[in-house]
Design a protein around this motif. Sequence first.
Motif, short mmCIF file in Angstrom:
data_model
loop_
_atom_site.label_atom_id
_atom_site.label_comp_id
_atom_site.label_asym_id
_atom_site.label_seq_id
_atom_site.Cartn_x
_atom_site.Cartn_y
_atom_site.Cartn_z
N PRO A 152 -2.82 5.19 5.75
CA PRO A 152 -3.82 4.97 6.80
C PRO A 152 -5.17 4.51 6.25
N PHE A 153 -5.84 3.66 7.02
CA PHE A 153 -7.18 3.18 6.69
C PHE A 153 -8.05 3.30 7.92
N ARG A 167 -8.05 -2.21 5.53
CA ARG A 167 -6.62 -2.23 5.79
C ARG A 167 -6.05 -3.63 5.53
N TYR A 168 -6.72 -4.64 6.07
CA TYR A 168 -6.24 -6.01 5.88
C TYR A 168 -6.27 -6.39 4.40
N ALA A 169 -7.38 -6.05 3.74
CA ALA A 169 -7.53 -6.41 2.33
C ALA A 169 -6.47 -5.74 1.46
N SER A 170 -6.02 -4.56 1.87
CA SER A 170 -5.03 -3.85 1.05
C SER A 170 -3.72 -4.61 0.95
N THR A 171 -3.31 -5.22 2.07
CA THR A 171 -2.05 -5.98 2.04
C THR A 171 -2.26 -7.37 1.45
N THR A 180 -0.94 -2.66 -0.70
CA THR A 180 0.11 -2.15 0.17
C THR A 180 1.09 -3.28 0.41
N ASP A 181 2.33 -2.93 0.74
CA ASP A 181 3.37 -3.95 0.87
C ASP A 181 3.40 -4.62 2.23
N VAL A 182 3.07 -3.85 3.27
CA VAL A 182 3.23 -4.32 4.64
C VAL A 182 2.00 -3.94 5.45
N LEU A 183 1.65 -4.77 6.40
CA LEU A 183 0.55 -4.48 7.32
C LEU A 183 1.09 -4.37 8.73
N TYR A 184 0.76 -3.27 9.43
CA TYR A 184 1.08 -3.13 10.85
C TYR A 184 -0.19 -3.51 11.60
#
Length: 321
Positions: free
Chosen positions: A185-186, A192-196, A201-205
Amino acid sequence: MAIRTRIATVLAGAAALAWLPAATPTFAQENFPSRPIELIVTFGPGGGADLMGRQMSQILEPILGTSIPVTNVAGASGNAGLTRLATSPADGYTLGTLISLTVASWASELGDVGADDFDIIAVIQNTPSMLFVRPQSGFDTVEALFDKARQAPGTLTVATSGYGTQDDVTVQILAEGGVEMSNVPFAAPAERYASTVGGHTDVLYEEPGDIVQFLQSGQLVPLVVFDNERHPDFPDVPTAGEIGFDIAGLYTFRSIAAPAGTPDDVIAKLEEAIIEASKTEEWQSFCRTTYTCIDPVTGDEARQMVDDFRQMIAERLDSNR
């Protein structure tokens, strides 16, 4: 006699003053708004709620004839900002974003507020969610992604908006079906967007409209849409149902709300202004770009929409326990 006359005069004056406040609120409501209206965005800068709130406030300012400054109060899946909204005076001068992510968190018993703490003025956006990956992820299809998740449960990570949200519910439903990925969680959408995008991170919801810039630049690509039908703007992206998962109805809707007990005439004026704003070319261009256009949902129908969504999330959580 003179003393009694003076006492009578004082009492009569006091009675007159006591009567005046009853008329004052009506006068204020008739002239609403007479000062700036604060709009609390319940998530951090750069996300869908923030973009919606800032766009709507900008369009509403000339319609209502007052400034509408935006304040971001992030945290607890939107509940931090809504707690502030719920405890603000119910006079129409403090509004906030109330979105489905937070409604879902209530079904998970998160937060200290609920639907009864707010008057929902209008639901003005609605859109299905998707899973996105980097082009370099090695997953060209959702089947390839899910196969990897089945082979190595919990090793793939999904960037979400928080625990208890429909993001989290979707991850749980997938896990029940053998596709186990770890929820990361972010609180801040941009992070959050930058992580993927950055491969952390592997996937973005997420919803497609919130990451338009990454889609247009080719930094993220969609693999699956959680809806009953394929998205008209992404016709090559399969639905979850096509690959064996009944995950539909978990839409992201966004609304503007006020503290419960806000006077009816103030709510009516705000509702009228939002409907007018939603018809402008500026708003229509924005909602088309973010794939979120709907006719505003107001009144009892808006409240029912929120209540039904909370109930649906609660039922799905119960079925997964």
